[in-house]
Write a protein that holds these residues in place. Structure first.
Motif: not given
Length: 233
Positions: A1-15, A70-75
């Motif tokens: 998985m590309e880095l941007t996709e992995r970061m987006a997935a992590r961002s979605g799980r922050i909550g 906090p929502q931009r931690a993986f932006d």
């Protein structure tokens, strides 16, 4: 998985992360490792701090701090390569904004610094042109004497190397010219060379820099310019 996709997935799980955004960031070791590789490649010189341009970068900084966003931690767009001093001693969680909530710090990945700061090459001092420039100098301590002296010395060094480059180019010593150009590209305080390049077509450039220095700048930017590494990408 590309880095941007992995970061987006992590961002979605922050909550759903028990420790929140900051702990989720700390747990994302492989993402931090892979992101660092990309940021180092983007930084000027040899892994230089994207803020001061002097010290070697050591860590990933969140331009808008996790504590405030906090929502931009993986932006992807919220990460910069920084040295420990600028990141931990100077910026920390500081993020000044204007009355409209817009950042009052220069983002080196999107802003043109010359619009907000005037670099006085002979002294190495930055003079703010705008409130964003003023806050950037304050937050990052860009007026530290050690940085101003470093920029002033870099100006002397750049002029000398550019004169060498002009001579080598004129003598068709392509290999040596390329070595000098590449050394220019990776030295500290890349902002000094950028400012010289920006001013090279000014009416008094030859008077201020010297004709040979301007010829060296032309060798970096003209139609038959020398290949000179990261700054030319």
């Amino acid at each position: 998985m590309e880095l941007t996709e992995r970061m987006a997935a992590r961002s979605g799980r922050i909550g759903t992360h028990r420790g929140g955004a900051r702990e989720s960031w700390r747990d994302a070791r492989t993402i931090r490792r892979d992101l660092a590789v990309h940021l180092i490649a983007m930084s000027a010189g040899l892994s230089r701090c994207m803020y001061c341009g002097d010290s070697e970068g050591t860590s990933i900084d969140h331009f808008q701090p996790i504590a405030l966003a906090p929502q931009r931690a993986f932006d992807w767009l919220n990460h910069l390569w920084a040295c420990a001093f600028c990141n931990s001693n100077q910026k920390r969680d500081l993020y000044p904004v204007d009355r409209q909530g817009q950042a009052l710090l220069i983002d080196p990945t999107t802003d043109e610094p010359a619009e907000h700061l005037q670099l006085v090459l002979a002294t190495g001092a930055y003079r703010p042109r705008t409130p964003k420039g003023r806050e950037t100098v304050r937050v990052f301590g860009l007026d530290r004497p050690v940085l101003e002296r470093g920029r002033a010395h870099a100006y002397v060094r750049c002029r000398s190397m550019l004169r060498d480059l002009a001579r080598l180019t004129a003598e068709r010593e392509a290999a040596e010219a390329r070595e000098v150009a590449q050394a220019l590209a990776v030295q500290p305080f890349a902002d000094v060379l950028y400012e010289m390049l920006r001013l090279r077509t000014a009416p008094r450039a030859a008077l201020v820099f010297g004709a040979e220095t301007v010829a060296g700048l032309d060798a970096l930017t003209g139609p038959h310019s020398v290949k000179w590494g990261p700054v030319n990408r």
